[in-house]
Design an enzyme around this catalytic site. Structure first.
Site, PDB file in Angstrom:
ATOM      1  N   GLU A  64       0.825  -1.205   0.000  1.00  0.00           N
ATOM      2  CA  GLU A  64       0.000   0.000   0.000  1.00  0.00           C
ATOM      3  C   GLU A  64       0.859   1.254   0.000  1.00  0.00           C
ATOM      4  OE1 GLU A  64      -3.837   2.080   2.177  1.00  0.00           O
ATOM      5  OE2 GLU A  64      -2.935   0.322   3.127  1.00  0.00           O
ATOM      6  N   THR A  65       1.997   1.195   0.654  1.00  0.00           N
ATOM      7  CA  THR A  65       2.870   2.366   0.704  1.00  0.00           C
ATOM      8  C   THR A  65       3.420   2.717  -0.665  1.00  0.00           C
ATOM      9  OG1 THR A  65       3.454   1.931   3.008  1.00  0.00           O
ATOM     10  CG2 THR A  65       4.943   3.345   1.745  1.00  0.00           C
TER      11      THR A  65
END
Length: 144
Positions: A64-65
């Site tokens: 997600e980062t």
């Protein structure tokens, strides 16, 4: 349109936003980044679950980062400086896990719009074995 060859290390203005966050605590590092995707690593050590395996939540956080950072660059490309991206949906399938070494997330844009950007992230171990496949959708927000 930006190509893979146009990817660069993490821009300083984004790096400053990551200080003191989960990204820093997990030891994540950006190798390259552009609105179309990027590559990020994270050590397995310190990011394991009690059984000694890479934690699925840590794997998702890595995916997600990198997707959110790429989406932030997409947001700034369409909305200007100060625009941000926020995750709206994450779907992960864990195929295997790792006990040591480094996990590498490779992110590729599937849709780059003005309001939404979606990325596919494959996470591999050092040997190239696919650990997880993660789809991340983001909303692109103009600066406030």
């Amino acid at each position: 349109m930006t190509t893979t060859s146009d990817r660069v290390p993490l821009p300083p203005e984004l790096a400053a936003l990551l200080a003191g966050t989960l990204v820093e605590r997990c030891g994540m590092e950006v190798l390259d980044l552009g609105p179309e995707g990027g590559t990020m690593t994270m050590p397995v050590a310190g990011n394991t679950q009690p059984a000694g395996l890479l934690h699925g939540g840590a794997t998702i956080a890595l995916a997600e980062t990198i997707a959110s950072l790429a989406a932030t660059l997409q947001a700034r490309a369409v909305h200007g400086e100060g625009a941000q991206a926020v995750g709206t949906n994450v779907a992960a399938t864990h195929h295997r896990s790792a006990r040591e070494g480094t996990a590498t997330a490779r992110c590729t844009a599937r849709h780059r719009g003005r309001q939404v950007a979606t990325y596919l992230v494959d996470v591999h171990d050092e040997g190239g074995t696919l650990l997880s496949t993660v789809t991340v959708s983001t909303m692109l927000l103009p600066a406030r």
